[in-house]
Every structure is written in C-alpha cells, then in structure tokens.
Design an enzyme around this catalytic site. Structure first.
Site, mmCIF file in Angstrom:
data_model
loop_
_atom_site.group_PDB
_atom_site.id
_atom_site.type_symbol
_atom_site.label_atom_id
_atom_site.label_comp_id
_atom_site.label_asym_id
_atom_site.label_seq_id
_atom_site.Cartn_x
_atom_site.Cartn_y
_atom_site.Cartn_z
ATOM 1 N NE ARG A 11 -3.772 2.238 2.746
ATOM 2 C CZ ARG A 11 -3.858 2.700 3.767
ATOM 3 N NH1 ARG A 11 -3.664 1.820 4.942
ATOM 4 N NH2 ARG A 11 -4.472 3.514 3.704
ATOM 5 C CG HIS A 12 -0.660 5.148 -1.302
ATOM 6 N ND1 HIS A 12 -0.269 5.866 0.063
ATOM 7 C CD2 HIS A 12 -2.212 4.668 -1.361
ATOM 8 C CE1 HIS A 12 -2.729 5.985 0.277
ATOM 9 N NE2 HIS A 12 -2.347 5.253 -0.399
ATOM 10 N N GLY A 13 2.668 5.349 0.930
ATOM 11 C CA GLY A 13 3.145 5.736 1.927
ATOM 12 C C GLY A 13 1.797 6.497 2.796
ATOM 13 C CB THR A 15 -1.013 11.298 2.134
ATOM 14 O OG1 THR A 15 -2.762 10.990 2.217
ATOM 15 C CG2 THR A 15 -0.972 10.525 0.594
ATOM 16 C CG ASP A 16 -0.021 16.067 5.211
ATOM 17 O OD1 ASP A 16 0.694 15.176 5.770
ATOM 18 O OD2 ASP A 16 0.221 17.102 4.555
ATOM 19 C CD1 TRP A 17 -5.943 15.492 2.563
ATOM 20 C CD2 TRP A 17 -7.095 14.128 0.977
ATOM 21 N NE1 TRP A 17 -6.805 16.542 1.841
ATOM 22 C CE2 TRP A 17 -7.388 15.892 1.126
ATOM 23 C CE3 TRP A 17 -7.968 13.948 0.747
ATOM 24 C CZ2 TRP A 17 -8.411 16.075 -0.120
ATOM 25 C CZ3 TRP A 17 -9.412 13.701 -0.035
ATOM 26 C CH2 TRP A 17 -8.687 15.996 -0.630
ATOM 27 C CG ASN A 18 -3.701 7.884 4.388
ATOM 28 O OD1 ASN A 18 -2.594 8.055 3.712
ATOM 29 N ND2 ASN A 18 -5.163 7.350 3.708
ATOM 30 N NE ARG A 65 -3.549 7.800 -2.311
ATOM 31 C CZ ARG A 65 -4.757 8.373 -3.064
ATOM 32 N NH1 ARG A 65 -4.869 9.278 -3.746
ATOM 33 N NH2 ARG A 65 -6.174 7.083 -3.585
ATOM 34 C CD GLU A 92 -7.963 2.934 -1.806
ATOM 35 O OE1 GLU A 92 -8.937 2.101 -3.405
ATOM 36 O OE2 GLU A 92 -7.624 3.577 -1.597
ATOM 37 C CG HIS A 155 -4.194 2.989 -4.072
ATOM 38 N ND1 HIS A 155 -3.664 4.452 -3.406
ATOM 39 C CD2 HIS A 155 -3.755 2.989 -5.611
ATOM 40 C CE1 HIS A 155 -3.380 5.169 -5.093
ATOM 41 N NE2 HIS A 155 -3.498 3.722 -5.471
#
Length: 195
Positions: A11-13, A15-18, A65, A92, A155
C-alpha cells in the site's frame, strides 16, 4: 480464484489526508514525510523477503501517492527508475461526492447513507462513487494477467479486493480489513500474510 504465483502487495505510504482520516479515493494526494519513510521500510522488507527482487515484475497504480511509493521502493532497492508497468485498473476505490470528508463528516451529513454502507460495506455505492464489488471486478483482469511473481504498489481498497478475489477473506469481511502502510501483504494461492 487462486494465484499461480506469489503476489506482493504494497500500500502507498501515508498522506496528510490519511493522517487526517479523510477519504482520498480518486483524489491525487502526495505522500508526506512519514509516507516516504514507509515506502523505504517496504523496500527493506522486500529485500529481506526476496533476495531475487530484481527478477520480479513491478506494477503500480497511476496515482501520485502510489507512484511516489514505487519510485522510492525501487530507488532503495537499486532498481532502474521507471522500470515498472503503470496499470490504470489499480487506481483506488472512488468515494465520489464523499471524497475529502472524514467518516465523521459523512455520518453527520448523510446519516442514512452511512448506515446503509455500514450494513453492506462490500456492495454499497457512495454517491458518484463505486463499491468494493465494482472495484474487485476492475482488478480481477489484472490478477488474471499476472505471469510470474509480482510486486503491486497500490491502495488499501485494491488490497481488500485482492484478498476477496483470491478467497483469503470473505468479501463482506474484506471491506473491513486493515491494510498497513510500510509493510508487505504477501499472497500465495488463497492465503495472505503480513511481513
């Protein structure tokens, strides 16, 4: 479906939204600093798992991402830049009109819809979005086309769809599985394990 070859999902690293708990879906949000470190951690895990990592196929989502995660992973492994396939079907799951909101926002603004989703997370289609069931049908041909051991950088939704497609988890449960950043989800046949 059972995969004839081992599949390594990343899975992608972060993000600020995560970090903020926002629904990203189809939004192209970049990695943050922790996300970049997680991509490097995934490379270290891959190197430890598979000494012949240079011989594997690499396929990634076209989203920023995921591509940034793939680029960091390959750089850490000493592999050529851009030496992977970009596959649009690995994008995603899209949350449609809910993207950018937190689940708290959604529950407050669209209580009935949020309750419907909780009852059937696999089959529910958010307004203007897609369900996990729809995502799985989008991802299925990608899995069927794999010819050898492959690393896929994508994702959380895609990983959940893969788990359901190979039979590692029942579809109704797959939508609730936590998908970790910085780790490897190794799928062999109809089994999956985190490394």
């Amino acid at each position: 479906m059972s995969l004839p070859h081992r599949l390594i999902l990343v899975r992608h690293g972060e993000t600020d939204w995560n970090r903020e708990g926002r629904l990203q879906g189809g939004q192209d949000i970049p990695l943050n600093d922790l996300g970049r470190r997680q991509a490097a951690e995934a490379a270290g895990r891959l190197k430890a798992l598979e000494p012949a990592y240079a011989e594997l196929d690499y396929i990634g989502s076209p989203m920023q991402r995921a591509r940034e995660t793939m680029d960091i992973l390959r750089r850490e492994l000493g592999l050529p830049e851009g030496g992977y396939v970009v596959e649009d079907r690995l994008r995603e799951l899209t949350f449609g009109e809910w993207e950018g909101f937190t689940w708290r926002d959604v529950r407050k603004a669209e209580r009935e819809q949020a309750q419907l989703r909780e009852r059937d997370k696999w089959g529910f289609v958010p307004p203007g979005g897609e369900s996990y069931r729809m995502l799985a049908e989008r991802v299925r041909p990608v899995l069927e086309g794999l010819r050898r051991e492959t690393v896929i950088v994508s994702h959380g939704g895609v990983a959940r769809a893969v788990l359901a497609l190979v039979g590692a988890v029942a579809p109704r449960d797959a939508a609730r599985v936590d998908i970790w950043q910085g780790k490897l989800l190794v799928v062999t046949g109809d089994k999956a394990e985190w490394l």
